[in-house]
Design an enzyme around this catalytic site. Structure first.
Site, PDB file in Angstrom:
ATOM      1  CB  THR A   1      21.482  36.600  52.664  1.00 36.94           C
ATOM      2  OG1 THR A   1      20.308  35.983  52.145  1.00 36.94           O
ATOM      3  CG2 THR A   1      21.247  37.025  54.102  1.00 36.94           C
TER       4      THR A   1
ATOM      5  CG  ASN B   1      48.378  47.070  45.113  1.00 42.62           C
ATOM      6  OD1 ASN B   1      48.144  47.690  44.075  1.00 42.62           O
ATOM      7  ND2 ASN B   1      48.680  45.791  45.089  1.00 42.62           N
TER       8      ASN B   1
ATOM      9  CB  CYS C   1      60.073  39.068  35.160  1.00 42.00           C
ATOM     10  SG  CYS C   1      60.027  37.349  34.688  1.00 42.00           S
TER      11      CYS C   1
ATOM     12  CB  THR D   1      38.026  41.309  44.004  1.00 43.61           C
ATOM     13  OG1 THR D   1      39.343  41.452  44.541  1.00 43.61           O
ATOM     14  CG2 THR D   1      38.074  40.452  42.756  1.00 43.61           C
TER      15      THR D   1
ATOM     16  N   GLY E   1      36.842  46.390  53.420  1.00 42.44           N
ATOM     17  CA  GLY E   1      36.946  46.583  54.862  1.00 42.44           C
ATOM     18  C   GLY E   1      38.237  46.075  55.484  1.00 42.44           C
TER      19      GLY E   1
ATOM     20  CD  GLN F   1      46.537  48.880  49.624  1.00 41.74           C
ATOM     21  OE1 GLN F   1      46.841  49.340  50.722  1.00 41.74           O
ATOM     22  NE2 GLN F   1      46.494  47.581  49.398  1.00 41.74           N
TER      23      GLN F   1
HETATM   24  N1  PLP Z   1      42.624  46.875  44.807  1.00 42.07           N
HETATM   25  C1  PLP Z   1      43.763  47.110  45.467  1.00 42.07           C
HETATM   26  C2  PLP Z   1      44.545  48.331  45.160  1.00 42.07           C
HETATM   27  C3  PLP Z   1      44.219  46.213  46.420  1.00 42.07           C
HETATM   28  O1  PLP Z   1      45.362  46.436  47.077  1.00 42.07           O
HETATM   29  C4  PLP Z   1      43.451  45.062  46.686  1.00 42.07           C
HETATM   30  C5  PLP Z   1      43.933  44.048  47.659  1.00 42.07           C
HETATM   31  O2  PLP Z   1      45.100  43.768  47.747  1.00 42.07           O
HETATM   32  C6  PLP Z   1      42.263  44.867  45.988  1.00 42.07           C
HETATM   33  C7  PLP Z   1      41.882  45.801  45.057  1.00 42.07           C
HETATM   34  C8  PLP Z   1      41.403  43.680  46.211  1.00 42.07           C
HETATM   35  O3  PLP Z   1      40.827  43.719  47.451  1.00 42.07           O
HETATM   36  P1  PLP Z   1      39.957  42.468  47.965  1.00 42.07           P
HETATM   37  O4  PLP Z   1      40.889  41.312  48.052  1.00 42.07           O
HETATM   38  O5  PLP Z   1      39.425  42.876  49.249  1.00 42.07           O
HETATM   39  O6  PLP Z   1      38.944  42.223  46.934  1.00 42.07           O
END
Ligand code: PLP
Length: 376
Positions: free
Chosen positions: A237, A151, A326, A71, A200, A179
């Site tokens: 850090t 995802n 939805c 993110t 990770g 992913q």
């Molecule tokens: N991008 C994708 C495709 C994801 O599946 C995820 C987590 O579900 C993220 C980004 C975000 O990862 P993180 O929560 O480690 O920042």
């Protein structure tokens, strides 16, 4: 039996990774910025992790930067590209992760960049022709931002083709590989990808440690300023033990690459086959030809049981991710399922696997689901 089939959400730490982190917590506690011995030992651990990742991705160590998660890395790419590289337009898709889509909303509003979301078909695939056309329609400096593996659907993007199209139009290309990292081989030396992000905890490493690849020609300025860590790209850090754990998990993922992928492919095929046998009318979402081996999105036909399915599976200690397009009153509508026009009458479940899952777990899950639908 407890069955965890939600590995796209997060994966548990492998015992070997726990061991490595535990050892590091006992022995390696310097601040990597300190110039004394303990600092140098900590710094060396981080540089070893950086080198391993770079080597595997055919990048140079100077192109890998540790972050707290995907993110953060995605936020950095989208916001700093505008400021540092003069990006005026971002082309993406409506089925990206929220950390991309919500950031796009923000930069569209605050930085006045143009955001173009490509169409996706009912399988969730973009059209390369449309990408080409949109790129050709403007000379504005453009970033193309498309995830490698979706995802929710498991769709795999053709990085090579998208990269070549971007290159032909002198556009920058960013891919969210949260992913896919550990499940695909990358060769970033081809210079088709400018930015790539990973986390990770998606490959059995710890939560709170991720990384960002930036091509040497497109190094961005930091999102976080401060002590100039990570060669002044990411101050703060370093999450030393997190990075050490990420390194251990990353190495294991690539050492066991073939065996893991073979196992995942077999588990997914078996689950699909059994569900088809047991649940008449079941549908599977996503592309049929380009599917990651660890995600299976299944839609269950209309039934009074659908509303309760997540809950009933949870009661049986089967952990999955539920979702649907939805429907009135639904607080968890999936933007991905909506974008592909999935019917709200169907109940969608994402099963996501790890090599640590077993055939018995798959059988148990399928039989439990069949049992739920069989009961009146
Ligand atoms: N991008 C994708 C495709 C994801 O599946 C995820 C987590 O579900 C993220 C980004 C975000 O990862 P993180 O929560 O480690 O920042």
């Amino acid at each position: 039996m407890e069955v965890y089939l939600d590995h796209a959400a997060t994966t548990p730490l492998l015992p070997a990774v726990v061991e490595t982190i535990y050892e590091a917590m006992k022995t390696t506690n310097g601040n990597p910025s300190s110039t004394h011995k303990l600092g140098r030992i900590a710094k060396t651990k981080i540089e070893q992790a950086r080198k391993s990742i770079a080597l595997q991705l055919v990048a140079s160590a100077g192109e890998i930067f540790f972050t707290s998660c995907a993110t953060e890395a995605n936020n950095m790419v989208l916001t700093r590209c505008i400021k540092d590289l003069g990006v005026k337009r971002i082309i993406s898709s409506p089925i990206e992760h929220h950390c991309i889509l919500h950031t796009l909303d923000r930069v569209e509003e605050e930085d006045k960049v143009e955001v173009v979301l490509l169409d996706v078909n009912q399988q969730g695939a973009i059209s390369l022709e449309q990408l080409n056309e949109v790129l050709a329609s403007s000379d504005d400096k453009t970033l193309v931002c498309l995830m490698h593996v979706n995802n929710e659907l498991g769709n795999i993007l053709d990085l090579q083709k998208v990269g070549e199209i971007c290159q032909a139009h002198s556009a920058l290309f960013h891919t969210d590989a949260a992913q896919s990292m550990g499940k695909f081989n990358y060769d970033l030396s081809q210079n088709l990808i400018h930015f790539l992000t990973a986390s990770g905890h998606k490959f059995h490493g710890p939560k709170g440690a991720g990384f960002l690849y930036m091509n040497a020609n497109t190094i961005l300025k930091p999102l976080l300023t401060g002590g100039a860590q990570e060669r002044n790209v990411r101050s703060g850090t370093e999450n030393l033990h997190g990075i050490i754990g990420l390194h251990a998990a990353f190495n294991l993922a690539y050492e066991e690459f073939d065996a893991r992928n073979a196992k995942l492919t077999a588990l997914k095929a078996s689950m699909k086959e059994k569900l088809v046998e047991l649940i008449p009318g079941i549908l599977f979402n996503g592309t049929t030809d380009r599917q990651s081996c660890h995600i299976l999105s299944a839609s269950f036909p209309p039934s009074p049981k659908n509303e309760m399915l997540d809950f009933l599976l949870d009661m049986e200690s089967i952990m999955i991710s539920g979702g649907s397009a939805c429907s009135s009153g639904s607080v968890k509508a999936s933007h991905v399922l909506e974008a592909i026009g999935s019917s709200a009458e169907y109940k969608t479940i994402r099963f996501s696997f790890s090599h640590i899952n077993t055939q018995e777990e798959i059988d148990f899950t399928c039989d439990t689901i069949a049992g739920i639908f069989a009961k009146v």
